[in-house]
Design a protein around this motif. Structure first.
Motif, PDB file in Angstrom:
ATOM      1  N   ASP A 246      -0.861   3.182  11.248  1.00  0.00           N
ATOM      2  CA  ASP A 246       0.496   3.586  10.908  1.00  0.00           C
ATOM      3  C   ASP A 246       1.343   2.344  10.634  1.00  0.00           C
ATOM      4  OD1 ASP A 246       1.212   2.486  13.342  1.00  0.00           O
ATOM      5  OD2 ASP A 246       1.439   4.410  14.368  1.00  0.00           O
ATOM      6  N   ARG A 247       2.625   2.522  10.397  1.00  0.00           N
ATOM      7  CA  ARG A 247       3.469   1.381  10.009  1.00  0.00           C
ATOM      8  C   ARG A 247       3.692   0.403  11.151  1.00  0.00           C
ATOM      9  NH1 ARG A 247       9.199   2.488  10.673  1.00  0.00           N
ATOM     10  NH2 ARG A 247       9.523   4.450  11.785  1.00  0.00           N
ATOM     11  N   SER A 252      -4.324   5.426  13.295  1.00  0.00           N
ATOM     12  CA  SER A 252      -3.730   6.702  12.912  1.00  0.00           C
ATOM     13  C   SER A 252      -4.518   7.324  11.773  1.00  0.00           C
ATOM     14  CB  SER A 252      -2.271   6.509  12.476  1.00  0.00           C
ATOM     15  OG  SER A 252      -1.712   7.710  12.005  1.00  0.00           O
ATOM     16  N   ASN A 254      -4.815  10.406   8.985  1.00  0.00           N
ATOM     17  CA  ASN A 254      -3.840  11.248   8.280  1.00  0.00           C
ATOM     18  C   ASN A 254      -4.507  12.252   7.352  1.00  0.00           C
ATOM     19  OD1 ASN A 254      -4.731   9.639   6.221  1.00  0.00           O
ATOM     20  ND2 ASN A 254      -2.704   9.039   5.480  1.00  0.00           N
TER      21      ASN A 254
END
Length: 375
Positions: A246-247, A252, A254
């Motif tokens: 993720d950022r 993560s 998705n």
């Protein structure tokens, strides 16, 4: 010419069409090959791969080497399926091949990075012949493509859902037609053409006249330095397979098709971004070797990557293959399928940390490839 790297004696196991001498092999492998027998039917030989992997693991071979040997064994199955099809056609009155030809494996098979459960990705190069003989000659190779891909499907290597197989005209052409097609594809920025090229450009000759594959490889090498728009579109396509972070740099997944909340598609969000980034860097810098490990090393010699970046990329590839192979084996033994998913809930803390580190390495390689494509 793309020559399969055979510096290790392990790569000699399936180089021929027969089995190696059992007396020269270590016990776990000798036992596995003894169970296979001297002339197994294709379905039995393919199903035996699970036994092969278990034997290689008992010998402490790393997953990347096991991946190469799975690919080598699949090459042997290809050769047998093609030869059986040629024999059948000759027995039915088709005669011998009217001109030279070469069957290519593509994608992970072409890179010799297959794990368990790959489908078919293949193509065929046919030596040039007069247009007036097209119906006769292409009819022969269409029949051959249909027969050997059907045999592989029956053996357990399924037909490609995307129709990337020599049974279809798109993937069965004369050498001059392949050259012209690649010249057209690399002059455009059309997404579909770049996607098709990503599949085609990792190829390996598995049967027939390897000189045809060498000629096509030489053509690719001449095209790529002038294919700026094409490479730029290839760089933009890297965003379609985001790395599993993720950022904030945390692991993560998705993928909406995830089988459960802890599932991560390690192939789609790890292996493929790595492979795609390294391919783009290699095309830009004129690296002609086919597999990702050798490409990373060659990119250091081209001064496109530092030795540290290449080592980190190779280590990440090794660990991702190990993690994915373990998940596939567990799934198969539980009656499931060999796919690209892993269960993050089953990872120990140190494994999660290493996976996160590897994803950060892959993200760095993707950024390097994007910068090349934007140049």
């Amino acid at each position: 010419m793309r020559v399969l790297h055979r510096a290790s004696p392990w790569r000699e196991l399936f180089i021929g069409d027969g089995l190696p001498e059992l007396a020269e092999l270590l016990a776990p492998l000798r036992e596995a090959l003894d169970e296979l027998g001297p002339s197994p039917a294709l379905p039995f030989a393919h199903a035996w791969q699970l036994r092969l992997v278990e034997a290689l693991q008992r010998l402490d071979l790393p997953a990347w080497r096991i991946s190469q040997l799975i690919s080598d064994h699949n090459d042997q199955l290809y050769r047998r399926a093609i030869q059986l099809s040629l024999n059948e056609m000759q027995g039915q009155g088709w005669g011998k091949p009217p001109v030279a030809f070469c069957v290519l494996t593509l994608g992970s098979a072409g890179r010799h990075e297959s794990l368990l459960g790959p489908d078919q990705d293949n193509a065929m190069i046919v030596a040039d012949y007069p247009d007036a003989r097209h119906t006769e000659i292409d009819g022969f190779f269409q029949a051959l493509g249909e027969r050997f891909t059907a045999r592989l499907d029956e053996a357990g290597i399924p037909l490609c859902n995307g129709h990337v197989m020599a049974r279809w005209p798109m993937w069965r052409k004369r050498l001059s037609e392949w050259r012209e097609q690649l010249s057209l594809w690399t002059r455009e920025r059309r997404v579909k053409r770049v996607q098709q090229s990503n599949i085609l450009l990792d190829f390996h000759p598995v049967f027939g006249d390897a000189g045809l594959a060498e000629a096509l490889s030489d053509h690719v090498a001449r095209l790529m330095p002038r294919a700026g728009l094409f490479l730029n579109e290839m760089a933009l396509l890297l965003d379609e397979l985001p790395v599993a972070l993720d950022r904030f740099g945390r692991l993560s997944g998705n993928d909406e098709e995830a089988p459960h909340e802890n599932a991560l598609n390690l192939k789609r969000q790890g292996l493929l971004p790595l492979v795609n980034a390294v391919r783009l860097l290699s095309l830009h810098h004129g690296v002609g070797v086919p597999d990702t490990r050798l490409r990373l090393s060659a990119l250091v010699l081209k001064e496109a990557l530092s030795a540290r970046q290449a080592r980190a990329g190779i280590s990440a590839l090794d660990r991702l293959q190990e993690r994915l192979l373990a998940a596939q084996l567990a799934s198969l033994k539980a009656g499931g399928t060999a796919d690209g998913w892993i269960d993050m809930a089953r990872l120990e803390d140190d494994q999660r940390l290493l996976l996160r580190h590897d994803m950060q390495v892959i993200r760095g390689l993707v950024r390097a490839a994007r910068s090349v494509g934007a140049a």
